[in-house]
Design a protein around this motif. Structure first.
Motif, PDB file in Angstrom:
ATOM      1  N   GLY A 146       4.293   3.285  -1.639  1.00  0.00           N
ATOM      2  CA  GLY A 146       5.296   3.614  -0.630  1.00  0.00           C
ATOM      3  C   GLY A 146       5.121   5.000  -0.057  1.00  0.00           C
ATOM      4  N   ILE A 147       4.833   5.989  -0.917  1.00  0.00           N
ATOM      5  CA  ILE A 147       4.631   7.358  -0.436  1.00  0.00           C
ATOM      6  C   ILE A 147       3.392   7.431   0.451  1.00  0.00           C
ATOM      7  N   ARG A 148       2.331   6.741   0.055  1.00  0.00           N
ATOM      8  CA  ARG A 148       1.095   6.766   0.843  1.00  0.00           C
ATOM      9  C   ARG A 148       1.299   6.181   2.238  1.00  0.00           C
ATOM     10  N   TYR A 149       1.983   5.047   2.334  1.00  0.00           N
ATOM     11  CA  TYR A 149       2.204   4.424   3.645  1.00  0.00           C
ATOM     12  C   TYR A 149       3.222   5.195   4.476  1.00  0.00           C
ATOM     13  N   THR A 161       4.629   8.322   9.131  1.00  0.00           N
ATOM     14  CA  THR A 161       5.544   9.339   9.670  1.00  0.00           C
ATOM     15  C   THR A 161       5.072  10.762   9.431  1.00  0.00           C
ATOM     16  N   GLY A 162       4.069  10.925   8.597  1.00  0.00           N
ATOM     17  CA  GLY A 162       3.621  12.278   8.267  1.00  0.00           C
ATOM     18  C   GLY A 162       4.478  12.932   7.207  1.00  0.00           C
ATOM     19  N   SER A 163       5.433  12.192   6.653  1.00  0.00           N
ATOM     20  CA  SER A 163       6.326  12.726   5.633  1.00  0.00           C
ATOM     21  C   SER A 163       6.327  11.781   4.441  1.00  0.00           C
ATOM     22  N   ALA A 164       6.138  12.325   3.244  1.00  0.00           N
ATOM     23  CA  ALA A 164       6.100  11.507   2.023  1.00  0.00           C
ATOM     24  C   ALA A 164       7.521  11.267   1.536  1.00  0.00           C
ATOM     25  N   THR A 165       8.187  10.279   2.128  1.00  0.00           N
ATOM     26  CA  THR A 165       9.579   9.984   1.787  1.00  0.00           C
ATOM     27  C   THR A 165       9.689   8.568   1.227  1.00  0.00           C
ATOM     28  N   LEU A 166      10.731   8.373   0.440  1.00  0.00           N
ATOM     29  CA  LEU A 166      10.928   7.086  -0.220  1.00  0.00           C
ATOM     30  C   LEU A 166      12.408   6.974  -0.607  1.00  0.00           C
ATOM     31  N   THR A 167      12.930   5.745  -0.679  1.00  0.00           N
ATOM     32  CA  THR A 167      14.320   5.500  -1.068  1.00  0.00           C
ATOM     33  C   THR A 167      14.360   4.469  -2.184  1.00  0.00           C
ATOM     34  N   LEU A 168      15.083   4.785  -3.243  1.00  0.00           N
ATOM     35  CA  LEU A 168      15.263   3.858  -4.369  1.00  0.00           C
ATOM     36  C   LEU A 168      16.720   3.425  -4.428  1.00  0.00           C
ATOM     37  N   ASP A 206       8.967   4.194   4.437  1.00  0.00           N
ATOM     38  CA  ASP A 206       9.057   4.350   5.895  1.00  0.00           C
ATOM     39  C   ASP A 206       7.738   4.023   6.571  1.00  0.00           C
ATOM     40  N   GLY A 207       6.941   3.185   5.916  1.00  0.00           N
ATOM     41  CA  GLY A 207       5.642   2.830   6.479  1.00  0.00           C
ATOM     42  C   GLY A 207       5.741   1.755   7.537  1.00  0.00           C
ATOM     43  N   PRO A 208       4.626   1.164   7.917  1.00  0.00           N
ATOM     44  CA  PRO A 208       4.620   0.154   8.981  1.00  0.00           C
ATOM     45  C   PRO A 208       5.114  -1.208   8.523  1.00  0.00           C
ATOM     46  N   GLY A 209       5.290  -1.410   7.230  1.00  0.00           N
ATOM     47  CA  GLY A 209       5.712  -2.710   6.729  1.00  0.00           C
ATOM     48  C   GLY A 209       4.527  -3.639   6.519  1.00  0.00           C
ATOM     49  N   ILE A 210       4.814  -4.832   6.061  1.00  0.00           N
ATOM     50  CA  ILE A 210       3.776  -5.827   5.781  1.00  0.00           C
ATOM     51  C   ILE A 210       3.712  -6.808   6.958  1.00  0.00           C
ATOM     52  N   PRO A 211       2.566  -6.987   7.582  1.00  0.00           N
ATOM     53  CA  PRO A 211       2.465  -7.966   8.678  1.00  0.00           C
ATOM     54  C   PRO A 211       2.716  -9.382   8.176  1.00  0.00           C
TER      55      PRO A 211
END
Length: 547
Positions: free
Chosen positions: A447-450, A455-462, A480-485
């Motif tokens: 999640g952090i990698r995507y 977004t250029g920011s290593a953010t995540l929500t649990l 906050d990545g692009p999601g899974i196609p």
């Protein structure tokens, strides 16, 4: 035995009412006989009560009033009935003696009603009280005869009649007491059998409600008649109030409304009982279950019983067999592949250090080195999965554990990152903390990698808590990545499937395998917000889990 079963009363309320059924019959008898005695005053052309007409009329009216009042009090106060029985019998004897006196004394046929009172006393009362009623009736007869002897010219026949009737009353009392005693013994046996059946029913209900297998009963109209707690959780159906001596009634719900997938399986089974039925999920948040059907009655087929088995148990057994086979395979792979792979990698490293290698060959050597490392990573992941130890299931608070995990992860990550924990809600889970740590580490790193790439920011929500309408705890990882196609969703958890050139495609596969070993499920949740959402749904925290 459960506490609520051992605390059950000796007789339920309906048994108490049935115990006093004789008094209810006797009360109606009193109303009927008092009405007939009063009607006799007006209907008989030559009544036998011409001696004291006013006394007869007054006593008759008072008797019917008392009889109706006693019947009304009896229905409202069950606990008064023993006292009411004694008072009613004494008043009946006194009333019959007065009516007999008003009708000409002991020569009146009304005195035969005393036999009914004495016989009734042996059923309504017990032992000495029943004998007392017989003695009281005999005494009132003698008092009546004495009064008549003192006030009128009485013959010896009247004394003989009084004595004979007294003997009849005592004989009736003794004989009726023996019969009543046998009736009470039979009633006690019936009550004991009823209590045994009630406790057995409660025990069956207790067992059914706490079975890990879901149990449901539907009738021919597919209306749900019974459903235990496991079935309500597996199908995400709101459970109703559980009664004390019956299973959960859901008469206002039908199977097509409550769970359409299960209704489809039932329809398939009704069409062909030998047809294979596929497991299903009632909703994305529910566990996968395998249905089995049977008819409660082979002749009528009015009701069907449904068993719902949690497929995670079968999956766990298959997992152990798979890991055992995989362990043997990977041992052979390690012996046959890693040694030549190490030789190739070592040779490539020596070529890279050689001064006689030109740039084109050096580039090819680096490619060899890179893919040797990738193959070695694949072998390491497979070996790690095959050597997996038995899960050490523990019960712990998930929100506290996640806070501790994030503290350790951020210290070891050595890069700036922000993990939002404001959505954590208190809940208990059962899992192996070390294996859950490995699963969450994989999901958080992905999640952090995507998020960083998008977004250029290593953010995540649990997020954590209990699923709406259920008691199953869950843990969500939102990035906050692009999601899974859409085209990749069907193969998301397949081994060796990856969309990155540097990945091995085993991360999510291993994470899901570890979740299944802990009786949990890992799934991808599609939401309207951007980014990917992976949810771990744990088993019920009160359920007994085996490693």
């Amino acid at each position: 035995m459960p506490p609520h079963l051992s605390d059950s009363p000796a007789l339920p309320l309906h048994s108490l009412a049935r115990e006093w059924q004789p008094f209810r019959v006797y009360s109606w008898y009193r109303v009927l006989i008092s009405g007939l005695l009063l009607a006799a005053f007006f209907l008989i052309s030559q009544p036998p009560h011409t001696t004291y007409s006013s006394l007869y009329l007054t006593v008759s009216i008072g008797y019917i009033a008392i009889s109706v009042l006693t019947l009304m009090v009896h229905h409202r106060h069950l606990d008064w009935q023993r006292n009411l029985s004694l008072i009613s019998l004494i008043s009946d004897i006194a009333t019959i003696i007065l009516l007999a006196h008003a009708s000409g004394g002991l020569s009146s046929h009304l005195t035969i009603l005393l036999v009914v009172c004495v016989a009734a006393s042996t059923i309504l009362l017990e032992g000495k009280l029943a004998t007392f009623i017989a003695a009281f009736a005999t005494l009132t007869l003698l008092i009546e005869q004495t009064f008549i002897s003192l006030t009128t010219d009485s013959t010896t026949d009247n004394w003989i009649r009084a004595g004979t009737l007294g003997i009849v009353l005592f004989s009736t009392s003794l004989l009726a007491q023996k019969l009543a005693s046998r009736l009470r013994e039979s009633e006690a046996l019936i009550s004991a059998a009823e209590q045994d059946l009630l406790e057995l029913q409660n025990l069956n209900h207790y067992i059914i409600q706490r079975m890990l297998t879901g149990v449901m009963v539907v009738d021919k109209t597919k209306t749900i008649q019974l459903m235990n707690k496991a079935a309500s959780e597996q199908l995400d159906i709101e459970p109703m109030e559980i009664p004390s001596t019956a299973a959960t009634p859901l008469h206002d719900q039908t199977l097509p409304q409550a769970c359409p997938p299960l209704n489809d399986r039932l329809s398939q089974w009704l069409d062909n009982e030998n047809a294979p039925l596929k497991p299903f999920r009632a909703s994305p948040d529910c566990i996968e279950v395998s249905p089995h059907f049977a008819r409660l009655s082979r002749n009528t087929g009015d009701q069907y019983i449904i068993f719902l088995d949690d497929t995670s148990r079968l999956t766990q057994q298959a997992q152990h067999l798979k890991l055992a086979s995989l362990g043997q395979l990977t041992a052979a792979i390690a012996h046959e592949v890693r040694n030549p792979l190490g030789a190739i990698s070592h040779a490539a490293q020596l070529l890279m250090e050689s001064k006689n290698v030109d740039q084109a060959d050096l580039k090819m050597t680096r490619i060899i080195q890179h893919h040797c490392l990738r193959v070695n990573d694949i072998i390491e992941n497979v070996l790690q999965l095959s050597r997996r130890k038995t899960s050490l299931i523990q019960r712990f608070k998930l929100d506290q554990w996640v806070h501790q995990f994030v503290d350790e992860f951020t210290k070891a990550y050595n890069k700036p990152c922000h993990i939002d924990l404001s959505g954590l809600r208190p809940c208990w889970v059962q899992a192996d903390p070390s294996q859950l740590n490995q699963v969450l580490t994989n999901l958080v790193e992905n999640g952090i990698r995507y998020s960083l790439r998008q977004t250029g920011s290593a953010t995540l929500t649990l997020l954590s808590g209990e699923l709406p309408g259920s008691t199953l705890p869950y843990l969500e990882v939102n990035d906050d990545g692009p999601g899974i196609p859409d085209h990749a969703l069907t193969r998301l958890f397949e081994p060796f499937y990856t969309s990155e050139s540097k990945g091995t495609g085993l991360g999510l596969y291993i994470a899901r395998e570890l979740c299944e070993m802990n009786h949990a499920s890992l799934s991808y949740i599609q939401k309207e917000r951007k980014g990917a959402c992976f949810r771990i749904t744990f088993a019920h925290p009160g359920r007994l889990l085996t490693s």
